[in-house]
Design a protein around this motif. Structure first.
Motif, mmCIF file in Angstrom:
data_model
loop_
_atom_site.group_PDB
_atom_site.id
_atom_site.type_symbol
_atom_site.label_atom_id
_atom_site.label_comp_id
_atom_site.label_asym_id
_atom_site.label_seq_id
_atom_site.Cartn_x
_atom_site.Cartn_y
_atom_site.Cartn_z
ATOM 1 N N THR B 49 0.820 -1.220 0.000
ATOM 2 C CA THR B 49 0.000 0.000 0.000
ATOM 3 C C THR B 49 0.854 1.270 0.000
ATOM 4 N N ILE B 75 6.204 4.881 2.429
ATOM 5 C CA ILE B 75 6.539 4.897 3.856
ATOM 6 C C ILE B 75 7.767 5.770 4.121
ATOM 7 N N GLN B 89 3.059 6.746 12.593
ATOM 8 C CA GLN B 89 4.301 6.008 12.857
ATOM 9 C C GLN B 89 4.597 5.983 14.360
ATOM 10 N N THR B 104 4.083 -3.656 7.956
ATOM 11 C CA THR B 104 3.953 -2.364 8.641
ATOM 12 C C THR B 104 3.930 -1.146 7.710
ATOM 13 N N PRO B 105 4.831 -1.038 6.737
ATOM 14 C CA PRO B 105 4.739 0.126 5.846
ATOM 15 C C PRO B 105 3.369 0.218 5.167
ATOM 16 N N ILE B 108 0.752 1.264 7.784
ATOM 17 C CA ILE B 108 0.845 2.687 8.137
ATOM 18 C C ILE B 108 0.303 3.555 7.003
ATOM 19 N N SER B 110 -1.822 2.687 4.831
ATOM 20 C CA SER B 110 -3.260 2.445 4.798
ATOM 21 C C SER B 110 -3.951 3.240 5.903
#
Lengths: 331, 153, 749
Positions: B49, B75, B89, B104-105, B108, B110
């Motif tokens: 994403t 990200i 973050q 995670t990227p 975040i 999203s």
């Protein structure tokens, strides 16, 4: 992925001339086409990106009908104030599908052309008449949990995976298309087709036709409606069975008119006009809904892994009708 | 090969790419922006994403050439220039909203998209509208907590 | 050794933020496929389309014509591979004839890798792979365990870590005597680990030195290193394996996966750097949790005291390796019972060899046992929790009645039951509801092992006041970086910001595989020992200084805090650590910490973690969709180093348990011998919306035997028991006992 030439016309007429090239395909959001190209199921040699065409915008007419540009994203459509007010069933169906990211990308025109999620269609190591006409169907005797119970044929038991189209079917949407031969309007009920002996054709759209917009006729179904989707997890999964239901009720509660469309059960969104007539003029009741649901699935036939869809389909339909009546939004 | 220009994290990038290069592969293999992850390459997990022209999208399901002229935030572009982390973050760290860190990227980006869209008010709405991002480590309760905190700021 | 047990302090026992948090939220953390290299080539794997047979020919001309394709590597043109089978035995290999990528023309399992297309771009390699044409000679195969079970057998050689289950007493007699009996067959399907990170190896070739840095997705850098050295006959010091971050393992990275071997093969052949990343579909082509068919019989007296337990399993393995996991052993450990009959057999399928997957064996076996206990409770009309309590055991009856090193299970039962409100449960199935939803409350217990392994860590303290800890161990998302930093900072009494953790690199001191929940205890101990040694060295240096404030004290009399060493009870006698270094003229202190399992403790004590799991489900009465609305889990796992990351570990385990109960199954079409739901759209794992409230309770448990630092490990205990708790809740909600996983809505219509 097949190598291809990429075109990004800014005029519809150019798009319509470029699509004449051999093995050319339109691309909109790309969420399904690129997926299938990676699997080497779709192998276009020309991609005509239609995103620069002027096919966006949602327009509400004085008569209450709504035009949805083919390039309007699923998210923009679902959250559009006019859609939420006048066609909330469509909003609900769209939001029950895919994920927020995919809904931001996918276009309404493209959603109409979404292809089946049949495991065998996607896997080139297996036989699939839809992917390779005449090769056979490994799903019929194979793992067919997600497959059709209505309208299937001996060559294909795939289902149409869209949620949006189920609501469009219930709302009698008209699909406006254009080709070098001119424009035509296809009823949503005639747009998708049953597999018969040619499952490679999902729709009655000609390969060189461009979807330009979806017109929703004015409808009285903004109060008593429901989209119920049942699936193997609570989100981000395709429907095992879904039911789009809408009622127009008399003041006394009698059903003036009804719309029923089912997803996850057939090669196309499954409208049952006879069932709708059975509801018309009657007062909603448990028994009536049960009779109607039985009728819809009377000719259903399951396979080893999806037999349950017949019973599930009936229950989902009854429940969706019940909720549409009970939870009708008062405005 | 096609020449395209993308504005990525505020910087204009000119690229010459085969049209069948996805935005995800362009970021990772051509721009060395490897923070965006490939988890399925089919729009089924959300790891890829990014925010494109203000909207969260799956970068694996679009060709870079189709995004010619677009503005993309990955990200790597969320923190401020001085290094101060984006509120999402920060909240992810505070609430331990990840374990292996691979999704995670995408989570975040999203989450940032979700907040901007403004459709999620309740816990259940956040859960539903974050369901396009699979976390195999099962950090969902912490992701929810992190987003609630970020939304309150 | 018990003085190594860290006491709660400034960092230990505190909810310290994840050490690797900042790099993970900014995208800086590099995973195996994230490393760049000059002239990098991309490999795309081609897998067989039949599950068994031979390759008769490759037609490569179309693929080779693709612009950018450099080579197509097959068994016909690959570089030489080791001859001896033993060279392919990685640290987690079961006994057998190990799989050897591109060894010959034989196809031995579904989706076996058979070629690697190498190209200058990823896209060209992918297209080349599609255009490679392969002819096969197909042979008959079997992928259905229910068919293959007729040929079940007990293998002669055992996999390391597998313990042959031991029966005791006389089952038949005990069962005969029992007044309440249940007999059930449970079936669990193959499951696929599916970590979010795709398996990937970036092999960076140094032409000048003929050496390699290999960025690999693995749970064991040493394992991948030794595998490459052995398989390709390379010099040990020519290969370095690095795994700084790993996007989830769950067991899938315990064995080197085939992309590693293929990437190295291509690098050797082409003298270039090569990256091979598997597709999500290919993630279904190697190890997985094996399918199991389990038959259980339980007998109890009227008071609910178990008189007899029988647990038999037929577990899937491949044609070429005897993979076994401890499925039934737990049934001899969990409860007090004199008469226990256990049996473990394997049946061969034409799928790849199974592979440890989060709490291997226990997840499967305890699912069945804990559901069977629920069935027994129903038969006895007894509360399921009460039944467990009546059969509580403080001895390991399978091993000469040895005691547990610690077992705070009763506290788990009580604290979790209280939090959940279990006493308000209405016993009758279908007796609780919320509108159209049937509500069910279920309970189950979990057990896992508390392992300790051999490992080494190095502590380096410099005169700038910074401490570095080094080890080859990987952090697969478990929190290893964080707890090592906490332990190191606490021991030296320095700020955690002054601690650097360097791990995941075979240039660093050796460490075992990251798995089995043993990393915290093992590397924590090694770190603690190395830091303690640095403290002692600092003390020795300080003591020797002119006018030392420590001249006449012993090491035991000093403590380390705020970056200084000082005499206990006399903070005025103090020296900053940096100052000690400076005054002593030292720029760097290096100390190794080594640990290995305490053999005596291993024999004397049963060492386990325990849990109690309560789950609430809602099942739609019309269409059977299940939602797990609430889970309360209490865990007894020794010392908790970091309640924040520890909680996350348990949350993750619980999500996995829910997933096991409701979603996961790698569906094999047995006519084709092929997994059909080989993607994340159809292989379901929970999404955010599927997960509701999960409450984690850590019960205090002091243990001086399980490991030198009192830690027992948390990676696996969260999943064990959760699946059964959900299944039991579904029974309570619906009155339907589903004994075959996953439990899907059509089971409940």
């Amino acid at each position: 992925m097949n190598p291809f030439s990429y075109h990004r016309p800014t005029e519809t007429k150019d798009a319509l001339s470029q699509i004449q090239k051999a093995n050319a395909k339109f691309i909109g959001g790309g969420t399904n086409l690129i997926d299938l190209m990676k699997e080497y199921v779709e192998k276009p040699s020309e991609l005509i990106d239609v995103n620069a065409l002027n096919l966006r915008g949602v327009k509400t007419h004085a008569d209450g009908s709504i035009d949805i540009g083919a390039l309007v994203s699923n998210a923009d459509c679902a959250y559009h104030a006019d859609i939420q007010t006048h066609a909330p069933l469509l909003s609900a169906a769209i939001l029950a599908g895919a994920s927020p990211q995919l809904r931001n990308m996918a276009t309404c025109g493209g959603n109409l052309l979404q292809r089946t999620r049949c495991y065998y269609f996607y896997d080139k190591a297996t036989k699939c008449n839809k992917r390779e006409p005449g090769s056979g169907c490994d799903a019929i005797e194979g793992f067919n949990r997600i497959h059709a119970v209505l309208g299937q044929s001996s060559s294909c038991i795939a289902v149409h995976p869209s949620d949006m189209c189920v609501a469009l079917a219930a709302l009698n949407a008209e699909i406006h298309v254009r080709s070098p031969r001119g424009e035509r309007v296809i009823s949503i009920l005639e747009f998708h087709r049953l597999p018969e002996s040619t499952p490679e054709q999902d729709t009655n759209l000609h390969p060189d036709e461009l979807i330009t917009m979806i017109r929703l006729p004015a409808n009285p179904y903004a109060t008593h409606f429901n989209y119920l989707k049942v699936r193997d997890r609570s989100s981000y999964a395709f429907a095992l069975v879904s039911a789009a239901v809408a009622f127009d009720l008399e003041d006394g509660g009698t059903i003036k008119s009804a719309r029923l469309a089912m997803g996850g059960v057939a090669h196309k969104p499954w409208r049952d006009l006879e069932a709708e007539r059975m509801l018309t003029g009657k007062r909603p009741s448990k028994d009536l809904f049960a009779t109607v649901a039985k009728h819809v699935f009377a000719k259903a036939r399951g396979y080893k892994h999806n037999q349950f869809k017949v019973q599930l389909g009936e229950r989902v339909l009854v429940r969706s009708m019940t909720e549409a009546i009970e939870k009708g939004v008062k405005r | 090969m096609n020449d395209i220009a993308l504005t990525i994290n505020g910087q204009k990038k000119n690229l010459t790419l085969a049209p069948w290069t996805t935005l995800l592969d362009a970021l990772r293999e051509h721009l060395d922006l490897t923070g965006t992850k490939k988890g399925c390459d089919h729009g089924q997990c959300g790891a890829c994403t990014v925010i494109c022209d203000g909207q969260r999208i799956n970068s694996c399901l679009t060709f870079a050439v189709m995004k010619d002229g677009s503005e993309v935030t990955t990200i790597e572009g969320l923190a401020k220039a001085g290094g101060e982390l984006h509120p999402v973050q920060q909240a992810f760290i505070k609430h331990d909203a990840f374990q292996c860190g691979y999704c995670t990227p995408g989570q975040i980006c999203s989450g940032v998209g979700l907040i901007k869209e403004g459709h999620a008010k309740t816990d259940d709405e956040i859960r539903e509208l974050m369901s396009g991002n699979i976390c195999r480590c099962g950090a969902y309760p912490n992701i929810l907590a992190a987003l609630k905190e970020a939304m309150s700021k | 050794m018990s003085d190594l047990i860290p006491q709660p302090g400034r960092y230990v026992g505190q909810p310290v933020d994840r050490y690797d948090g900042p790099v993970k939220v900014t995208g800086e953390a590099k995973y195996a496929a994230d490393y760049a290299a000059d002239g990098l080539l991309y490999g795309f794997v081609v897998n067989a389309e039949i599950p068994k047979g031979r390759i008769t020919s490759f037609e490569t001309s179309k693929a080779l014509k693709v612009d950018g394709v450099v080579d197509i590597i097959t068994h016909e043109n690959r570089p030489s591979l080791a001859w001896f089978n033993s060279k392919y035995a990685d640290q987690d290999a079961p006994p057998g004839n190990h799989f050897k990528p591109l060894k010959d023309d034989e196809i031995r399992c579904q989706s076996q890798p058979i070629a690697l297309v190498v190209a200058k771009t990823f896209e060209a390699a992918r297209l080349g792979a599609r255009l490679l044409e392969i002819s096969y000679h197909a042979e008959p195969f079997e992928t259905n365990l229910e068919v293959a079970q007729k040929d079940a057998y007990e293998p002669r050689s055992k996999k390391s870590g597998f313990e042959k289950p031991s029966s005791r007493g006389n089952f038949d007699k005990g069962y005969e005597r029992a007044s309440k009996k249940i007999e059930s067959r449970y079936m669990t399907p193959p499951e696929t680990h599916n970590p979010m990170e795709l398996f990937a190896s970036t092999v960076v070739f140094d032409k000048k030195n003929e050496s390699w840095i290999v960025y690999d997705k693995t749970q064991g850098t040493v394992n991948s290193h030794d595998y490459l050295v052995n398989v390709f006959g390379l010099k040990k010091d020519k290969v370095r394996v690095v795994t700084k971050y790993m996007g989830g393992g769950f067991g899938s990275g315990l064995r080197p996966q085939y992309q590693l071997c293929l990437a190295m093969m291509a690098s050797l052949k082409l003298k270039a750097s090569v990256r091979v990343v598997l597709t999500r579909q290919q993630m279904f082509s190697f190890g997985h949790r094996p399918a199991a068919l389990m038959d259980l019989r339980l007998g109890a007296n009227d008071q609910g005291e178990l008189q007899a337990i029988e647990h038999k399993v037929v577990q899937e393995t491949s044609r070429f390796e005897d993979y076994e996991e401890n499925i039934v052993n737990w049934s001899g450990l969990a409860y007090k019972c004199e008469n226990v009959s256990l049996e473990h057999k394997l049946a061969q399928l034409d799928l790849f060899t199974p592979l440890d997957m989060r709490a291997p064996g226990a997840t499967t076996g305890l699912f069945a046992l804990e559901c069977a206990m629920d069935e027994l409770a129903t038969a006895l009309e007894m509360d399921p929790l009460e039944l467990r309590k009546r059969n509580y055991t403080d001895k390991d009856q399978a091993h000469r009645d040895r005691p547990f090193s610690s077992k705070e299970l009763m506290a788990c039962y009580d604290q979790a039951a209280e939090k959940f409100g279990w006493s308000k449960r209405s016993a009758k199935p279908r007796s609780m509801r919320n509108g159209k939803k049937l509500v069910g409350w279920g309970f189950a217990g979990g057990i896992w092992d508390a392992f300790h392994q051999k490992a080494q860590a190095k502590a380096i303290f410099k005169d700038d006041g910074r401490l570095t800890i080094q080890s080859a161990v990987t952090d697969i998302g478990t929190g290893t970086y964080t707890i090592l930093a906490q332990l190191a900072a606490e021991t030296l009494g320095i700020d955690i910001k002054d601690v650097t953790i360097e791990i995941g690199d075979t240039d660093l001191p050796p460490a075992p595989l990251q798995g089995g929940s043993w990393t915290a205890s093992t590397l924590g101990t090694a770190t603690q020992i190395s830091c303690r040694a640095v403290c002692e060295k600092l003390f020795t240096l300080a003591k020797k200084l002119p006018d030392s404030p420590f001249a006449n004290v012993k090491f035991e009399d000093v403590c380390f805090a705020s970056g200084s060493m000082h005499v206990k009870g006399d903070p005025s006698r103090t020296l900053e650590l940096q100052k000690i270094m400076k005054l002593a003229g030292e720029s760097k202190l290096e100390e190794d910490g080594k640990t290995s399992p305490g053999l005596l403790d291993m024999i004397r004590f049963a060492k386990n973690t325990h849990s109690a799991v309560f789950a609430e489900v809602e099942v739609d009465e019309d269409y059977g969709m299940v939602e797990v609305k609430r889970v309360v889990i209490a865990v007894a796992a020794g010392r908790i180093l970091n309640p924040k990351t520890a909680r996350s570990q348990i949350l993750g385990g619980v999500v996995w348990g829910i997933s096991q109960a409701l979603h996961e199954e790698s569906v094999v079409d047995h006519r084709l011998g092929r997994i059909m739901n080989h993607n994340l759209a159809e292989y379901h794992v929970p999404v955010n919306r599927d997960i509701h409230d999960i409450e984690v309770i850590f019960v205090r448990e002091d243990d001086t035997h399980a490991s030198p630092i009192g830690v027992k490990g948390l990676g696996e205990i969260g999943i064990v028991g959760t699946g059964a708790a959900v299944a039991n809740a579904i029974y309570h909600a619906t009155g339907k006992r589903v004994r075959e996983l996953p439990i899907q809505l059509d089971d409940l219509l």
